[in-house]
Write a protein that holds these residues in place. Structure first.
Motif, PDB file in Angstrom:
ATOM      1  N   SER A 123      36.940  46.306  37.055  1.00  0.00           N
ATOM      2  CA  SER A 123      37.024  47.052  38.299  1.00  0.00           C
ATOM      3  C   SER A 123      38.412  47.660  38.451  1.00  0.00           C
ATOM      4  O   SER A 123      39.422  47.005  38.214  1.00  0.00           O
ATOM      5  N   ASN A 124      38.455  48.921  38.867  1.00  0.00           N
ATOM      6  CA  ASN A 124      39.732  49.570  39.128  1.00  0.00           C
ATOM      7  C   ASN A 124      40.213  49.309  40.551  1.00  0.00           C
ATOM      8  O   ASN A 124      41.248  49.837  40.952  1.00  0.00           O
ATOM      9  N   CYS A 125      39.463  48.494  41.267  1.00  0.00           N
ATOM     10  CA  CYS A 125      39.799  48.183  42.655  1.00  0.00           C
ATOM     11  C   CYS A 125      40.610  46.887  42.712  1.00  0.00           C
ATOM     12  O   CYS A 125      40.067  45.811  42.439  1.00  0.00           O
ATOM     13  N   PRO A 126      41.893  46.957  43.060  1.00  0.00           N
ATOM     14  CA  PRO A 126      42.718  45.736  43.135  1.00  0.00           C
ATOM     15  C   PRO A 126      42.142  44.705  44.100  1.00  0.00           C
ATOM     16  O   PRO A 126      42.224  43.498  43.855  1.00  0.00           O
ATOM     17  N   GLY A 149      46.131  40.660  36.481  1.00  0.00           N
ATOM     18  CA  GLY A 149      46.519  41.818  35.692  1.00  0.00           C
ATOM     19  C   GLY A 149      47.054  42.961  36.526  1.00  0.00           C
ATOM     20  O   GLY A 149      47.107  44.110  36.066  1.00  0.00           O
ATOM     21  N   LEU A 150      47.471  42.670  37.744  1.00  0.00           N
ATOM     22  CA  LEU A 150      47.999  43.686  38.649  1.00  0.00           C
ATOM     23  C   LEU A 150      49.513  43.569  38.749  1.00  0.00           C
ATOM     24  O   LEU A 150      50.091  42.522  38.445  1.00  0.00           O
ATOM     25  N   ARG A 151      50.164  44.625  39.194  1.00  0.00           N
ATOM     26  CA  ARG A 151      51.586  44.567  39.488  1.00  0.00           C
ATOM     27  C   ARG A 151      51.770  43.864  40.828  1.00  0.00           C
ATOM     28  O   ARG A 151      50.918  43.977  41.719  1.00  0.00           O
ATOM     29  N   VAL A 152      52.875  43.145  40.971  1.00  0.00           N
ATOM     30  CA  VAL A 152      53.094  42.413  42.216  1.00  0.00           C
ATOM     31  C   VAL A 152      53.162  43.376  43.397  1.00  0.00           C
ATOM     32  O   VAL A 152      52.717  43.065  44.511  1.00  0.00           O
TER      33      VAL A 152
END
Length: 206
Positions: A129-132, A169-172
């Motif tokens: 998913s591209n949705c954080p 896998g996201l940026r803080v």
């Protein structure tokens, strides 16, 4: 996982590690069975840029780094103390003999490894998913379902924003921004630096 007195009877020893001290590294051969007595340990891979990808955060009473005990391969990830911690470790050949004499423990390990794989598959699935927001919600749901890094007594998820980022896998910065947007939509409540979900699950934000 295993009674400490039983491990000691088979020759296990204690080991103290300081915060951010490496216990073993990816690619290293396995020598011991490790179980956490106190503190927390993160099991992770580190990329060339030094960014951490956290797979699992072990808490007191849990084991970690079990795969090479059974397939004789090297460690697939590293283990680093998240806090000052105390470990108990048992020499690998002796640990395997212990399992041979205790079929119940062997069955418990099979269940444990299966649960961890199922958890990892669920988290990886959300990476599509591209949705954080989807990634964050999926992580929280899975951790709460397993009572993992989560206090059922106070409904607190014991993760920092950086750890949430490293596990999704996201940026803080993306995690902070997404949670702020969720707050603005009324999906969560942010109060005094803490985040409350609709079911009042509290997330440490330090």
């Amino acid at each position: 996982m295993i009674d400490i007195n039983l491990l000691l009877a088979w020759g296990a020893t204690y080991k103290k590690v300081g915060v951010n001290e490496t216990i073993f590294t990816e690619g290293q051969q396995c020598t011991y069975y490790y179980q956490l007595v106190s503190g927390t340990v993160r099991w992770l891979n580190i990329d060339e840029a030094g960014r951490e990808c956290i797979h699992y955060i072990a808490e007191a009473g849990e084991s970690f780094g079990e795969f090479p005990l059974f397939d004789d391969g090297p460690y697939a990830a590293s283990a680093i103390a998240n806090t000052d911690s105390i470990l108990i470790r048992l020499y690998k050949p002796v640990f395997l003999d212990l399992l041979k004499e205790n079929n119940k423990l062997l069955f418990q390990f099979t269940r444990l490894l299966t649960k961890r794989l199922r958890f990892k598959y669920s988290v990886i699935k959300s990476f599509g998913s591209n949705c954080p927001e989807t990634r964050i919600i999926n992580l929280i749901k899975n951790l709460k379902a397993e009572s993992k890094n989560y206090c059922s007594e106070c409904d607190q998820l014991k993760l920092t924003r950086q750890q949430i980022a490293d596990m999704t896998g996201l940026r803080v910065e993306t995690v902070i921004r997404t949670m702020r947007q969720m707050h603005e939509k009324g999906d969560i409540i942010i109060s005094r630096g803490k985040v409350f979900c609709k079911d009042m699950t509290e997330i440490i934000m330090t």
